[in-house]
Scaffold this motif. Sequence first.
Motif, PDB file in Angstrom:
ATOM      1  N   TYR A 139     -16.820  32.757 -25.218  1.00  0.00           N
ATOM      2  CA  TYR A 139     -16.895  31.738 -26.252  1.00  0.00           C
ATOM      3  C   TYR A 139     -17.630  30.514 -25.709  1.00  0.00           C
ATOM      4  N   HIS A 141     -18.012  26.638 -24.876  1.00  0.00           N
ATOM      5  CA  HIS A 141     -16.976  25.723 -24.386  1.00  0.00           C
ATOM      6  C   HIS A 141     -16.524  24.769 -25.492  1.00  0.00           C
ATOM      7  N   MET A 148      -5.796  20.586 -21.758  1.00  0.00           N
ATOM      8  CA  MET A 148      -5.056  21.589 -22.518  1.00  0.00           C
ATOM      9  C   MET A 148      -3.561  21.562 -22.238  1.00  0.00           C
ATOM     10  N   TYR A 197      -4.099  28.562 -21.252  1.00  0.00           N
ATOM     11  CA  TYR A 197      -5.509  28.320 -21.574  1.00  0.00           C
ATOM     12  C   TYR A 197      -5.975  29.259 -22.687  1.00  0.00           C
ATOM     13  N   ASN A 198      -5.642  30.559 -22.581  1.00  0.00           N
ATOM     14  CA  ASN A 198      -6.077  31.531 -23.582  1.00  0.00           C
ATOM     15  C   ASN A 198      -5.457  31.239 -24.943  1.00  0.00           C
ATOM     16  N   ASN A 201      -7.047  28.082 -26.418  1.00  0.00           N
ATOM     17  CA  ASN A 201      -8.413  28.420 -26.817  1.00  0.00           C
ATOM     18  C   ASN A 201      -8.420  29.168 -28.150  1.00  0.00           C
ATOM     19  N   HIS A 202      -7.473  30.106 -28.294  1.00  0.00           N
ATOM     20  CA  HIS A 202      -7.377  30.885 -29.527  1.00  0.00           C
ATOM     21  C   HIS A 202      -6.950  30.007 -30.699  1.00  0.00           C
ATOM     22  N   ARG A 205      -9.739  27.799 -31.966  1.00  0.00           N
ATOM     23  CA  ARG A 205     -10.802  28.540 -32.649  1.00  0.00           C
ATOM     24  C   ARG A 205     -10.358  29.081 -33.999  1.00  0.00           C
TER      25      ARG A 205
END
Length: 221
Positions: A139, A141, A148, A197-198, A201-202, A205
Amino acid sequence: METPKMMGDMYSVQQGVNEHPRTFLRRYLKLVRQINNVVKTVATNLFRESLQNGSLLSEQLYLNPPRDLANIQLRSEEVFKILEIREEEARRTALITKLAEGNPPLKDKRDKRRPEQPLLKRGEKEEQNVYEKMAKKKYPHIETIVPMNHIYNESKDKPIWRNPFKINSLIERRDHNKYCPFHKDVSHTLPECRSLYNQVNHILRTDGLPQYVKNTHNVAQ
């Protein structure tokens, strides 16, 4: 009525080098109860500053400062449980080492799985595959207005977080000086947590928590 000496004791009290945090917490609360009209915020901040630097309890309270002494007591219980697990694991490891020195155990060739890779149920495997695909996908940045881990601390009470998978590595191989509130276990700190982090990030988005995104045009799928 409190005496100047009692007030001075509250400002000068420090956790002993080898003093268990549970013992120190009891000693500190006993001192505070002897002082009339004590300012709660002052008592709370002084307790945090009086802890041994680098200790597990000190790190947890530093990452997310407590609101009051009651909050300190509640969060301290979580740390005490972690310390009890450490002590039990240390005793178990010492016993296993002692037994191995006298009679090394034979390897069981029937079990090919590594102990740090436990079997997962079907539903857990499917969910794990989803997160593995998310982690591998490239993805652009996303710039956020705060780190985060701050996003998690400020939004952890919202029903948007999934429980992370348990840390699979053996507890005696982990860094016991690092604690992750997201996993509620030792191994790494919150800013180092890849699972967090994942998930962040999800969420960003999928239009979750847009107030933390600095450049919204970078969120395009």
